[in-house]
Design a protein around this motif. Structure first.
Motif, PDB file in Angstrom:
ATOM      1  N   HIS A  31       0.849  -1.189   0.000  1.00  0.00           N
ATOM      2  CA  HIS A  31       0.000   0.000   0.000  1.00  0.00           C
ATOM      3  C   HIS A  31       0.888   1.244   0.000  1.00  0.00           C
ATOM      4  O   HIS A  31       2.071   1.170   0.336  1.00  0.00           O
ATOM      5  N   ALA A  57      -7.515   3.275   6.270  1.00  0.00           N
ATOM      6  CA  ALA A  57      -7.896   3.979   5.042  1.00  0.00           C
ATOM      7  C   ALA A  57      -7.098   3.494   3.834  1.00  0.00           C
ATOM      8  O   ALA A  57      -7.283   4.005   2.729  1.00  0.00           O
ATOM      9  N   TYR A  59      -3.374   2.647   3.898  1.00  0.00           N
ATOM     10  CA  TYR A  59      -1.980   3.055   3.843  1.00  0.00           C
ATOM     11  C   TYR A  59      -1.114   2.209   4.784  1.00  0.00           C
ATOM     12  O   TYR A  59      -1.594   1.694   5.793  1.00  0.00           O
ATOM     13  N   LEU A 244      -6.718  13.007   4.613  1.00  0.00           N
ATOM     14  CA  LEU A 244      -7.146  11.938   3.713  1.00  0.00           C
ATOM     15  C   LEU A 244      -7.413  12.465   2.305  1.00  0.00           C
ATOM     16  O   LEU A 244      -7.158  11.767   1.319  1.00  0.00           O
ATOM     17  N   ASP A 245      -7.900  13.689   2.204  1.00  0.00           N
ATOM     18  CA  ASP A 245      -8.097  14.301   0.897  1.00  0.00           C
ATOM     19  C   ASP A 245      -6.754  14.464   0.186  1.00  0.00           C
ATOM     20  O   ASP A 245      -6.624  14.160  -1.011  1.00  0.00           O
ATOM     21  N   ASP A 248      -5.548  10.964  -0.814  1.00  0.00           N
ATOM     22  CA  ASP A 248      -6.345  10.435  -1.927  1.00  0.00           C
ATOM     23  C   ASP A 248      -5.916  11.068  -3.259  1.00  0.00           C
ATOM     24  O   ASP A 248      -5.846  10.385  -4.283  1.00  0.00           O
ATOM     25  N   ARG A 249      -5.667  12.373  -3.250  1.00  0.00           N
ATOM     26  CA  ARG A 249      -5.236  13.045  -4.470  1.00  0.00           C
ATOM     27  C   ARG A 249      -3.854  12.569  -4.909  1.00  0.00           C
ATOM     28  O   ARG A 249      -3.558  12.494  -6.104  1.00  0.00           O
ATOM     29  N   THR A 250      -3.033  12.250  -3.929  1.00  0.00           N
ATOM     30  CA  THR A 250      -1.634  11.892  -4.215  1.00  0.00           C
ATOM     31  C   THR A 250      -1.521  10.475  -4.747  1.00  0.00           C
ATOM     32  O   THR A 250      -0.741  10.213  -5.683  1.00  0.00           O
TER      33      THR A 250
END
Length: 251
Positions: A31, A57, A59, A244-245, A248-250
């Motif tokens: 992950h 989440a 990771y 987390l945003d 998630d984008r990364t």
């Protein structure tokens, strides 16, 4: 909710062995890697629970004891609930340890933390992300500047002294940063006053760093730490949403 496995690991560095906590989804698969940098109180159950939440989440999260030169965590004999106003002597033990972790020593260690993740079969190939709290926000920014090819994103929450006139102020690494950055400043934080917030913002903008800096109203220094008197539930949940945003984008 993803099942999570947490284990103690040791990381050999140039100066010894750093104990650490590793949390990851319990599926045996690689992950995205995340380093979670501690606050001044160090690696303890609360930070492990934060790592577990990130792991749930999706990771693989490494929480190194950055004070390992002084012993394995926990170092300071902290109470279950930390209230520095009630126990000011806590900082008499902590401050000398913090001051001894120079930028040079820390960056040397950070290279070994990142290499450990790179070597782990539980971490997917490619750059990793960082999140840091109080002291850890400083460490996250320094790592992003020191290892730009390894860091895809970095977040710092209620960090202090991120943009000072000191020759080793963290904001001075901005020109090296290629990661996307996020900072959630505590509103009521004498260690990160408005003039430092402005200097950090201006420096990141001038360097062309993708970033967002936000002030959390009414939050005190340490607002994400549920085992301390500074804890703020609203600020903490906002922090999770922002972190987390970013991840998630990364990934």
């Amino acid at each position: 909710m993803t099942s999570v496995q947490g284990t103690a690991v040791d990381i050999t560095t140039a100066d010894g062995v750093a104990d650490a906590y590793l949390a990851h989804p319990d599926d045996g698969l690689p992950h995205p890697g995340v380093v979670l940098y501690q606050d001044a109180f160090g690696l303890r159950p609360h930070l492990k629970s934060m790592a577990d939440r990130l792991a749930a989440a999706g990771y693989t999260v490494l929480v190194p004891n950055v004070f390992y030169r002084y012993g394995r965590a926990p170092l300071f004999g902290l109470p279950e609930f930390i209230d520095p106003e009630a126990r000011p002597e806590i900082f008499e033990e902590i401050f000398p340890v913090m001051r001894a972790l120079t930028t040079e020593l820390f960056l040397r260690d950070a290279g070994f933390y990142l290499q450990w993740l790179d070597d782990s079969p539980l971490v997917q190939e490619g750059p990793v992300a960082l999140t840091g709290y109080c002291l850890g926000a400083r460490l996250a920014l320094l790592t992003a500047g020191g290892f730009p090819e390894r860091i895809a994103a970095a977040a710092g929450f209620h960090g202090g002294r991120l943009a000072t006139d000191a020759p080793d102020s963290p904001h001075l690494v901005a020109g090296n940063v290629t990661a996307e950055l996020y900072f959630g400043h505590a509103d009521e934080d004498a260690s990160m006053p408005p003039e430092q917030q402005r200097l950090l913002e201006e420096t990141l903008t001038a360097a062309g760093v993708r970033h967002r800096c936000e002030v959390y109203p009414g939050a005190r220094h340490g607002y994400t730490q549920a085992d301390t008197a500074a804890y703020d539930e609203a600020g903490t949940e906002r922090h999770w949403a922002a972190l987390l945003d970013l991840l998630d984008r990364t990934f």
